[in-house]
Design a protein around this motif. Structure first.
Motif, PDB file in Angstrom:
ATOM      1  N   GLY A 606      22.484 -42.992  77.431  1.00  0.00           N
ATOM      2  CA  GLY A 606      22.529 -42.038  78.237  1.00  0.00           C
ATOM      3  C   GLY A 606      21.826 -40.766  77.512  1.00  0.00           C
ATOM      4  N   THR A 607      21.099 -40.171  78.137  1.00  0.00           N
ATOM      5  CA  THR A 607      20.582 -38.764  77.533  1.00  0.00           C
ATOM      6  C   THR A 607      20.260 -37.633  78.625  1.00  0.00           C
ATOM      7  OG1 THR A 607      18.228 -39.431  77.798  1.00  0.00           O
ATOM      8  CG2 THR A 607      18.978 -40.201  75.898  1.00  0.00           C
ATOM      9  N   LEU A 608      20.423 -36.722  78.126  1.00  0.00           N
ATOM     10  CA  LEU A 608      20.518 -35.523  78.900  1.00  0.00           C
ATOM     11  C   LEU A 608      19.102 -34.461  78.448  1.00  0.00           C
ATOM     12  CD1 LEU A 608      21.848 -33.801  81.402  1.00  0.00           C
ATOM     13  CD2 LEU A 608      22.999 -32.547  79.450  1.00  0.00           C
ATOM     14  N   ALA A 609      18.218 -34.165  79.542  1.00  0.00           N
ATOM     15  CA  ALA A 609      17.225 -33.036  79.100  1.00  0.00           C
ATOM     16  C   ALA A 609      17.319 -31.961  80.007  1.00  0.00           C
ATOM     17  CB  ALA A 609      15.889 -33.774  79.290  1.00  0.00           C
ATOM     18  N   LEU A 610      16.703 -30.765  79.570  1.00  0.00           N
ATOM     19  CA  LEU A 610      16.687 -29.457  80.244  1.00  0.00           C
ATOM     20  C   LEU A 610      15.423 -29.058  80.252  1.00  0.00           C
ATOM     21  CD1 LEU A 610      19.561 -27.645  78.508  1.00  0.00           C
ATOM     22  CD2 LEU A 610      19.925 -29.132  80.552  1.00  0.00           C
ATOM     23  N   ASN A 611      14.997 -28.354  81.465  1.00  0.00           N
ATOM     24  CA  ASN A 611      13.728 -27.668  81.445  1.00  0.00           C
ATOM     25  C   ASN A 611      13.659 -26.407  82.327  1.00  0.00           C
ATOM     26  OD1 ASN A 611      12.887 -28.368  84.375  1.00  0.00           O
ATOM     27  ND2 ASN A 611      13.713 -30.162  83.808  1.00  0.00           N
ATOM     28  N   ALA A 612      12.610 -25.885  82.075  1.00  0.00           N
ATOM     29  CA  ALA A 612      12.547 -24.311  82.817  1.00  0.00           C
ATOM     30  C   ALA A 612      10.966 -24.110  82.738  1.00  0.00           C
ATOM     31  CB  ALA A 612      13.250 -23.376  82.019  1.00  0.00           C
ATOM     32  N   SER A 613      10.571 -23.420  84.087  1.00  0.00           N
ATOM     33  CA  SER A 613       9.278 -22.930  84.055  1.00  0.00           C
ATOM     34  C   SER A 613       9.095 -21.695  84.938  1.00  0.00           C
ATOM     35  CB  SER A 613       8.611 -23.937  85.134  1.00  0.00           C
ATOM     36  OG  SER A 613       7.250 -23.952  85.376  1.00  0.00           O
ATOM     37  N   ALA A 614       8.254 -20.993  84.519  1.00  0.00           N
ATOM     38  CA  ALA A 614       8.090 -19.705  85.175  1.00  0.00           C
ATOM     39  C   ALA A 614       6.549 -19.271  85.340  1.00  0.00           C
ATOM     40  CB  ALA A 614       8.561 -18.574  84.171  1.00  0.00           C
ATOM     41  N   ARG A 615       6.289 -18.626  86.407  1.00  0.00           N
ATOM     42  CA  ARG A 615       4.685 -18.256  86.774  1.00  0.00           C
ATOM     43  C   ARG A 615       4.740 -16.565  85.985  1.00  0.00           C
ATOM     44  NH1 ARG A 615       0.478 -20.381  88.433  1.00  0.00           N
ATOM     45  NH2 ARG A 615       1.574 -21.687  89.872  1.00  0.00           N
TER      46      ARG A 615
END
Length: 670
Positions: A606-615
């Motif tokens: 099992g693996t965990l990933a994080l992400n974020a995005s902004a205009r």
């Protein structure tokens, strides 16, 4: 794009407000299929894991797809445990099959996903429109015509940096007026060897670039004539192969014509033609040093090229409740090779042709609207396929028993599917399809041996016949979207590779025909708990059996689940992806395809990933991610054994996946 984002964008446009655009949340798994069997997505959307470097990498966001890792790039796509030419892989309606006898440069190696406008996937034998042999499914990367109502320009550009010296740059720009346009796309992508979760360095360095230009003529709103030209090249080294790819030269030309707006039954016509040539070089001395203790102790290179050209024409008719699409298509493909011991000694040798493959096909697909909530879709196609063996025996070797011979096959395929809707949110489908598939270049010419009693694979391997039932349910509501897609099929004369290792000849391969059975399902759920919070999960399961031997089919991916959570605040978003893969104990060691073989059971992970995005303002978007957050040391079940050239032991050892991986991407859209 999420439904909320679409609605916000449309509302802003209707109000004449362009100061703020809705943000596209980072894609971690594709949305539900649109019409039961077809998946469609925008490959320009940001995605996690780290944005894709090739077509196979992007396909992994669609449930049911996996890939056999070659190195850092150029993986070979697998759908529901089916691989190779069982998947019809197209870009701009043209075919670009690779040249490597072991598919080091499979068709998706030459695709830069973000330079295309649309990715369309049809799972199973549920269309006949896009060429022969698509028993597992059809994949199309497409570009739209860049129409302009008045003089103007559009630009999409991006830059990415990440762990392992990952650096990407991309531009997609078009300019034009009502009568025509010019569109230019280009990308450059590179990375060094990556570090696995245990800290070990995995040989996986790669670099590639692509450049394409399209010139379009649009004399009116219903007419398009476009000419396209493309070039590309790259290099990649592979921990699981005895050679690296040191040239992936691509030379492409295409032309297409589209016309609609007719009066009467005829609604549209379309025609296209293409010429694609790849020149691929493999050697063991440019990106590594020859291993004096291995099976290739001296510098050696193999140079292969493949020229593929063909075309397609189709028309669409509306006749009462019927919509008919008849058409024809054709393809010719010539393969050549040369190889030599010594650094660059191959340059002194002429190229010799070893194979010639041809196909001519006719098809018709029809849809009948039985009622406002029910329709039937069906299709038939007939193909005439041939393969000619041009191989000449090397000095001191016995002659090829089939040299100069031609195989001709007449192949029929078809399907019938029923789709129906209940109310606004519920839909379902069930379809039965059958495909007869001509053995491809890799199945006819790559194996050392053919079925028992035949002189070689070219003479003995029979066409496959797949009969498969596909069915699915979709449900959409304000808060909940859910879907499930299941399949069950029988494959007569399934083409199976068996690997024999040892002795003076090294690894030998034999291609056989066996009876096989496959079944499985994919399912997904997306729940909008509150307006900004979205929870989702997808599950994919595939199973196959060799009915003749009573053993599992090889190269079957294990059960996989993806769980995600996304907070979408219009101008910014954040999310996580938890990927869980089960152990796989249903294996057939030493068996597989030309790409790879089962090397034993595999463990779950099992693996965990994080992400974020902004205009940022009106035109800019910044996105970032961390893949494999906890730096797990793990390997996929579909894998290649590590090469002794890089110090891997003689016993097959799986290649570990990348460890913790950070990336940052800036997009500009005007």
């Amino acid at each position: 794009m999420a439904a909320a984002s679409v609605a916000a964008a449309e509302a802003a446009e209707a109000a004449g407000d362009t100061r703020q655009r809705a943000l596209d949340a980072i894609v971690v798994t594709a949305q539900a299929p649109q019409d039961g069997v077809a998946w469609e997505t925008d490959p320009k959307l940001p995605r996690q894991p780290v944005p894709a470097s090739d077509g196979a990498d992007y396909l992994k966001t669609i449930p049911g797809f996996t890939a056999i890792r070659n190195g850092g790039s150029n993986g070979d796509p697998v759908l529901r445990g089916m691989f190779g030419s069982r998947l019809n892989l197209l870009s701009n309606e043209g075919s670009m099959p690779g040249a490597c006898p072991s598919r080091m440069d499979n068709p998706m190696s030459y695709v830069a996903p973000e330079t295309f406008d649309r990715l369309v996937v049809v799972k199973g034998p549920q269309t006949v429109l896009w060429g022969p042999g698509a028993s597992a499914g059809t994949v199309r990367f497409e570009r739209d015509g860049a129409r302009f109502d008045m003089p103007g320009a559009r630009v999409n550009a991006s830059a990415l940096v990440g762990s392992n010296s990952r650096r990407d740059a991309l531009i997609d720009a078009s300019a034009g007026l009502s009568q025509g346009y010019v569109r230019v796309t280009g990308n450059h992508s590179e990375a060094d060897d990556y570090r696995a979760g245990d800290g070990s360095r995995v040989p996986s360095r790669w670099e590639k670039w692509n450049a394409d230009v399209m010139l379009g003529w649009t004399p009116d709103a219903d007419t398009l004539l476009e000419i396209g030209l493309g070039r590309g090249d790259g290099e990649a080294r592979y921990a699981g192969r005895r050679m690296d790819g040191t040239m992936f030269d691509r030379d492409a030309q295409s032309i297409r014509f589209e016309k609609s707006g007719f009066d009467g039954a005829l609604k549209a016509i379309e025609a296209s033609a293409y010429r694609n040539e790849v020149d691929h070089l493999m050697d063991n001395y440019t990106l590594r040093e020859p291993n004096p203790m291995g099976p290739m102790p001296m510098p050696m290179a193999s140079n292969v090229d493949r020229l593929t050209y063909g075309g397609r024409a189709a028309a669409t008719f509306d006749i009462g409740r019927w919509e008919l699409t008849p058409g024809v298509d054709a393809q010719n493909s010539r393969h050549r090779r040369r190889s030599a011991m010594g650094r660059d000694a191959y340059l002194l040798l002429p190229r010799t042709q070893d194979a010639d493959l041809r196909q001519r096909g006719a098809f018709v697909e029809a849809a009948y609207a039985a009622s406002a909530s029910s329709r039937w879709i069906g299709g038939l196609r007939l193909d005439r396929a041939s393969a000619t063996d041009h191989r000449i025996a090397a000095p001191g070797m016995p002659p090829q028993p089939t040299s100069g011979e031609t195989r001709d096959e007449t192949l029929g395929s078809g399907f019938l599917r029923h789709e129906w809707r209940r109310g606004e949110g519920f839909s379902a489908f069930a379809g039965l399809g059958q495909v007869r598939r001509m053995p491809d270049y890799w199945e006819l010419f790559s194996p050392n041996m053919g079925p028992m009693g035949s002189p070689n694979a070219f003479a003995g391997v029979r066409p496959e016949r797949t009969t498969q039932l596909d069915a699915g349910l979709n449900f959409r509501s304000q808060r909940l979207d859910a879907w499930v897609s299941a399949y069950a099929g029988r494959i007569s004369d399934y083409i199976l590779f068996t690997y024999h290792t040892g002795g003076m000849m090294g690894t030998m391969t034999r291609a056989d025909n066996v009876a096989a059975r496959i079944r499985g399902a994919e399912a997904g759920l997306e729940y909008r708990a509150i307006d900004r919070l979205k929870l989702g999960t997808t599950v994919a399961y595939a199973r196959g059996e060799n009915r003749d031997a009573g053993t599992p089919l090889p190269q079957m991916p294990p059960l996989e689940a993806r769980m995600s959570a996304t907070w979408d605040a219009t101008s910014w978003s954040a999310g996580l992806l938890w990927r869980v893969v089960a152990a796989q104990d249903r294996v057939a060691p030493g068996q597989g395809s030309v790409v790879g073989q089962d090397i034993g059971e595999s463990r779950g992970f099992g693996t965990l990933a994080l992400n974020a995005s902004a205009r940022i303002g009106q035109f800019w978007r910044l996105s970032a991610g961390i893949d494999n957050l906890f730096d797990r040391a793990y390997s996929e079940h579909l894998n290649l054994a590590g090469s002794a050239d890089f110090g891997f032991p003689a016993d097959p050892v799986r290649i570990y996946e990348p460890g913790r991986n950070l990336w940052l991407k800036l997009d500009y859209s005007y």
